[in-house]
Write an enzyme that holds these catalytic residues in place. Structure first.
Site, PDB file in Angstrom:
ATOM      1  N   LYS A 167       0.840  -1.197   0.000  1.00  0.00           N
ATOM      2  CA  LYS A 167       0.000   0.000   0.000  1.00  0.00           C
ATOM      3  C   LYS A 167       0.875   1.248   0.000  1.00  0.00           C
ATOM      4  CE  LYS A 167      -1.504   2.549   3.464  1.00  0.00           C
ATOM      5  NZ  LYS A 167      -1.561   3.864   2.831  1.00  0.00           N
ATOM      6  N   GLY A 218       7.366   4.788   8.005  1.00  0.00           N
ATOM      7  CA  GLY A 218       6.608   6.031   8.166  1.00  0.00           C
ATOM      8  C   GLY A 218       6.978   6.714   9.466  1.00  0.00           C
ATOM      9  N   SER A 219       6.041   7.444  10.022  1.00  0.00           N
ATOM     10  CA  SER A 219       6.354   8.261  11.207  1.00  0.00           C
ATOM     11  C   SER A 219       6.312   7.425  12.490  1.00  0.00           C
ATOM     12  CB  SER A 219       5.355   9.405  11.303  1.00  0.00           C
ATOM     13  OG  SER A 219       4.061   8.876  11.476  1.00  0.00           O
ATOM     14  N   ALA A 221       4.736   8.165  15.238  1.00  0.00           N
ATOM     15  CA  ALA A 221       3.377   8.118  15.793  1.00  0.00           C
ATOM     16  C   ALA A 221       2.563   7.013  15.124  1.00  0.00           C
ATOM     17  CB  ALA A 221       2.695   9.473  15.604  1.00  0.00           C
ATOM     18  N   THR A 222       2.636   6.917  13.801  1.00  0.00           N
ATOM     19  CA  THR A 222       1.870   5.864  13.113  1.00  0.00           C
ATOM     20  C   THR A 222       2.474   4.493  13.423  1.00  0.00           C
ATOM     21  OG1 THR A 222       1.488   7.455  11.337  1.00  0.00           O
ATOM     22  CG2 THR A 222       0.839   5.210  10.903  1.00  0.00           C
ATOM     23  N   GLY A 223       3.794   4.434  13.511  1.00  0.00           N
ATOM     24  CA  GLY A 223       4.454   3.157  13.808  1.00  0.00           C
ATOM     25  C   GLY A 223       3.947   2.552  15.113  1.00  0.00           C
ATOM     26  N   GLU A 240      10.279   0.978  10.283  1.00  0.00           N
ATOM     27  CA  GLU A 240      11.334   1.932   9.892  1.00  0.00           C
ATOM     28  C   GLU A 240      10.724   3.313  10.069  1.00  0.00           C
ATOM     29  OE1 GLU A 240      14.312   1.463   9.271  1.00  0.00           O
ATOM     30  OE2 GLU A 240      14.569  -0.578   8.557  1.00  0.00           O
ATOM     31  N   CYS A 274      14.330  10.239   5.734  1.00  0.00           N
ATOM     32  CA  CYS A 274      14.389   9.782   7.128  1.00  0.00           C
ATOM     33  C   CYS A 274      15.793   9.986   7.677  1.00  0.00           C
ATOM     34  CB  CYS A 274      13.963   8.328   7.216  1.00  0.00           C
ATOM     35  SG  CYS A 274      14.863   7.241   6.099  1.00  0.00           S
ATOM     36  N   GLU A 371      11.271  16.101  14.747  1.00  0.00           N
ATOM     37  CA  GLU A 371      11.662  15.922  13.343  1.00  0.00           C
ATOM     38  C   GLU A 371      10.809  16.842  12.463  1.00  0.00           C
ATOM     39  OE1 GLU A 371      10.149  12.440  11.284  1.00  0.00           O
ATOM     40  OE2 GLU A 371      12.028  12.204  10.195  1.00  0.00           O
TER      41      GLU A 371
HETATM   42  P1  NAD Z   1       2.954   8.335   8.007  1.00  0.00           P
HETATM   43  O1  NAD Z   1       3.275   7.564   9.224  1.00  0.00           O
HETATM   44  O2  NAD Z   1       1.970   9.432   8.093  1.00  0.00           O
HETATM   45  O3  NAD Z   1       2.396   7.367   6.857  1.00  0.00           O
HETATM   46  C1  NAD Z   1       3.127   6.247   6.407  1.00  0.00           C
HETATM   47  C2  NAD Z   1       2.168   5.250   5.793  1.00  0.00           C
HETATM   48  O4  NAD Z   1       1.295   4.746   6.814  1.00  0.00           O
HETATM   49  C3  NAD Z   1       1.248   5.812   4.710  1.00  0.00           C
HETATM   50  O5  NAD Z   1       1.105   4.835   3.703  1.00  0.00           O
HETATM   51  C4  NAD Z   1      -0.059   6.007   5.459  1.00  0.00           C
HETATM   52  O6  NAD Z   1      -1.201   5.973   4.619  1.00  0.00           O
HETATM   53  C5  NAD Z   1      -0.062   4.820   6.397  1.00  0.00           C
HETATM   54  N1  NAD Z   1      -0.877   4.956   7.603  1.00  0.00           N
HETATM   55  C6  NAD Z   1      -1.331   6.090   8.179  1.00  0.00           C
HETATM   56  N2  NAD Z   1      -2.015   5.797   9.320  1.00  0.00           N
HETATM   57  C7  NAD Z   1      -1.967   4.444   9.455  1.00  0.00           C
HETATM   58  C8  NAD Z   1      -2.451   3.541  10.441  1.00  0.00           C
HETATM   59  N3  NAD Z   1      -3.120   3.957  11.520  1.00  0.00           N
HETATM   60  N4  NAD Z   1      -2.214   2.231  10.278  1.00  0.00           N
HETATM   61  C9  NAD Z   1      -1.508   1.781   9.217  1.00  0.00           C
HETATM   62  N5  NAD Z   1      -1.011   2.588   8.250  1.00  0.00           N
HETATM   63  C10 NAD Z   1      -1.244   3.903   8.366  1.00  0.00           C
HETATM   64  O7  NAD Z   1       4.350   8.848   7.444  1.00  0.00           O
HETATM   65  P2  NAD Z   1       4.604   9.809   6.197  1.00  0.00           P
HETATM   66  O8  NAD Z   1       4.224  11.189   6.607  1.00  0.00           O
HETATM   67  O9  NAD Z   1       4.033   9.200   4.975  1.00  0.00           O
HETATM   68  O10 NAD Z   1       6.194   9.699   6.066  1.00  0.00           O
HETATM   69  C11 NAD Z   1       7.091  10.528   6.724  1.00  0.00           C
HETATM   70  C12 NAD Z   1       7.725   9.822   7.908  1.00  0.00           C
HETATM   71  O11 NAD Z   1       8.290   8.581   7.490  1.00  0.00           O
HETATM   72  C13 NAD Z   1       8.865  10.614   8.519  1.00  0.00           C
HETATM   73  O12 NAD Z   1       8.783  10.537   9.918  1.00  0.00           O
HETATM   74  C14 NAD Z   1      10.111   9.861   8.025  1.00  0.00           C
HETATM   75  O13 NAD Z   1      11.262  10.042   8.817  1.00  0.00           O
HETATM   76  C15 NAD Z   1       9.613   8.457   8.014  1.00  0.00           C
HETATM   77  N6  NAD Z   1      10.415   7.616   7.131  1.00  0.00           N
HETATM   78  C16 NAD Z   1      11.208   6.639   7.683  1.00  0.00           C
HETATM   79  C17 NAD Z   1      12.019   5.852   6.872  1.00  0.00           C
HETATM   80  C18 NAD Z   1      12.925   4.790   7.443  1.00  0.00           C
HETATM   81  O14 NAD Z   1      13.383   3.944   6.678  1.00  0.00           O
HETATM   82  N7  NAD Z   1      13.202   4.789   8.739  1.00  0.00           N
HETATM   83  C19 NAD Z   1      12.002   6.045   5.491  1.00  0.00           C
HETATM   84  C20 NAD Z   1      11.179   7.037   4.960  1.00  0.00           C
HETATM   85  C21 NAD Z   1      10.376   7.808   5.799  1.00  0.00           C
END
Ligand code: NAD
Length: 474
Positions: A167, A218-219, A221-223, A240, A274, A371
């Protein structure tokens, strides 16, 4: 252009759709399908059906499928470059390099092996440690580097014998959907499914009883939400997450020599990486010239629509992120910090912010403690190496960190004391398929890439074989 999802080897639209905005214009330029729960259920069922024959292929056979996909993808790169620029905002050269990385990344990941380990082979018997695929992997990815992150996770999942559902972020679904159309004619039905959806699809995936592992990028908070939801059936989880990487510049460097490398380690992809430098600690003795070198770079780079070949930094990717970065900026100004370059949004309909260098700022402000994920860099003064190591480590983040010095040995000793998943000397490294990548503390859980990453898509299994058949057991 129409965009379809890949479900059970078929291209599917959906009953509803959502708008995709070009961040350089702020205008809708395409629509994405919006997957229903029934479509997710169908994809999971297809992935489960496909698993038994896919897992029984050898690594070499699965490598062959993945390499064919990589080669087919190569033929579409030129066509996909402007699409990636329009949905993500990054400059043309960056889009080309991200897309061109696909076949290479597949090649390098598929050169890795996960051999059976023999833990004991003696008079007592033989003990083997094998690795079996987990089943169906759900892959959830962000908007900053949508293709290379997705390709890395998909390759690791499929190569190790799993089937997958991927996704993309609703901000950048289009190039990924096109990738699914290319994959449709290569993989057996159900092996790879690509679904695009809004805010519901991610949570449906993490709670789905038919999914065995979630690879989430992703972020933070979502993680945390992903981890909580995935616990319902004890899915395996790799997270990640975000970072707030410190870079420490020692007093022995020449600012003129390294300012440009540091600048791009912070501002590439408009600061939306990231593993970007997000807190720059510079020794008092070189602080002013270093700040000035960075500010002059920030003033001279060309910011604009990524489709313009001269542009070096594009817009912030979406309106929410743009407003978040502007909030950081307001907070920074209220804290009384010195803005050396930028410090404001740029005119125009898109989400443009001038590359911003902030001096005379310290911990206790949002810009240093959180961040920002945008084109704004705090340059923080320090005097004492022990003190700066403590300050660099005084955070819940732990993705990357770096030390910049002419004394590589001293740099390596400091790098080893920094609490992050990847610490470097005179570079701020980006992931390599042969090197494990992941975060310490709240920047993640587990590792992607290398054999460590591959094993995270597998279950360890111990097999105990007696040395000889005991009497009476014929
Ligand atoms: P995000 O957490 O908002 O979204 C990431 C993904 O999660 C999207 O596909 C989103 O639709 C999905 N999502 C949102 N809510 C969800 C839920 N409750 N359950 C499951 N999935 C959900 O992050 P973003 O704003 O898309 O990305 C930016 C963040 O990602 C930054 O914090 C960045 O540092 C981090 N990031 C980390 C890495 C790494 O490898 N460590 C790489 C790239 C980005």
């Amino acid at each position: 252009m129409e965009f379809t999802q890949l479900i059970d080897g078929r291209s599917e639209t959906s009953e509803t759709s959502f708008d995709v905005i070009n961040p350089a214009t702020g205008k809708v330029f395409a629509k994405s399908p919006n997957a229903s729960k029934a479509q997710l259920d169908a994809a999971v069922a297809a992935a489960r059906r496909a698993f038994s024959s896919w897992r029984s292929l050898s690594f070499a056979e699965r490598r062959d499928y993945l390499q064919r996909f990589g080669q087919a993808f190569k033929g579409y790169i030129e066509e996909l470059i402007p699409l990636l620029v329009r949905e993500q905002g990054k400059p043309l050269a960056a889009a080309r390099s991200e897309l061109s990385y696909t076949p290479l990344q597949i090649e390098r990941l598929c050169a890795l092996e996960v051999p059976t380990e023999v833990l004991r082979d003696n008079a007592q018997g033989r003990v083997e440690l094998r690795y079996r695929p987990l089943g169906v992997v759900g892959i959830i990815t962000p908007w900053n580097v949508p293709i290379s992150i997705a390709v890395g996770r998909i390759t690791q999942a499929l190569y190790t014998g799993n089937t997958a559902i991927q996704k993309p972020s609703p901000y950048t679904p289009l190039t990924t959907l096109k990738m699914g159309e290319i994959a449709r004619d290569i993989f057996p039905p159900g092996v790879l499914n690509i679904l695009s959806g809004g805010d519901d699809l991610g949570p449906w995936m993490t709670a789905h009883p038919g999914i065995d592992k979630i690879s989430f990028t992703g972020s933070v908070a979502t993680g945390k939400k992903v981890l909580a939801s995935a616990s319902s059936n004890l899915k395996r989880v790799t997270l990640e997450l975000g970072g707030n990487d410190a870079a420490i510049v020692l007093e022995d460097v020449d600012p003129a020599k390294i300012a440009s490398e540091i600048f791009w380690a912070a501002f590439a992809n408009c600061g939306q990486i990231c593993l970007a430098i997000k807190r720059l600690y510079v020794h008092d003795n070189i602080y002013e010239p270093f700040c000035e070198a960075l500010a002059s770079l920030a003033r001279s780079v060309k910011v604009g629509d990524g489709l313009d070949p001269e542009v070096q930094i594009g817009p912030v990717q979406n309106r929410m992120q743009y407003e978040k970065v502007l909030d950081f900026l307001e907070d920074t100004k209220r804290a009384g910090a010195r803005i050396l370059a930028g410090g404001h949004a740029l005119d125009g309909p898109g989400y443009f912010i001038a590359p911003t260098i902030v001096a005379d700022i310290k911990e206790g402000t949002r810009l240093v403690d959180e961040e920002p994920f945008g084109p704004i860099l705090p340059v923080i003064r320090y005097n004492d190496v022990e003190d700066v190591i403590r300050r660099a480590n005084d955070t819940r983040y732990g993705l990357g960190a770096s030390v910049w010095t002419n004394d590589v040995k001293k740099g390596a000793a400091i790098a080893a004391r920094l609490e992050a998943g990847t610490t470097s000397v005179n570079q701020h490294n980006l992931p390599d398929p042969h090197i494990p990548f992941g975060g310490a503390k709240e920047s993640g859980l587990g590792r992607e890439y290398s054999s460590l990453g591959l094993k995270s898509y597998m279950e360890a299994q111990v097999i105990n074989i007696p040395a000889a058949q005991p009497q009476g057991m014929k």
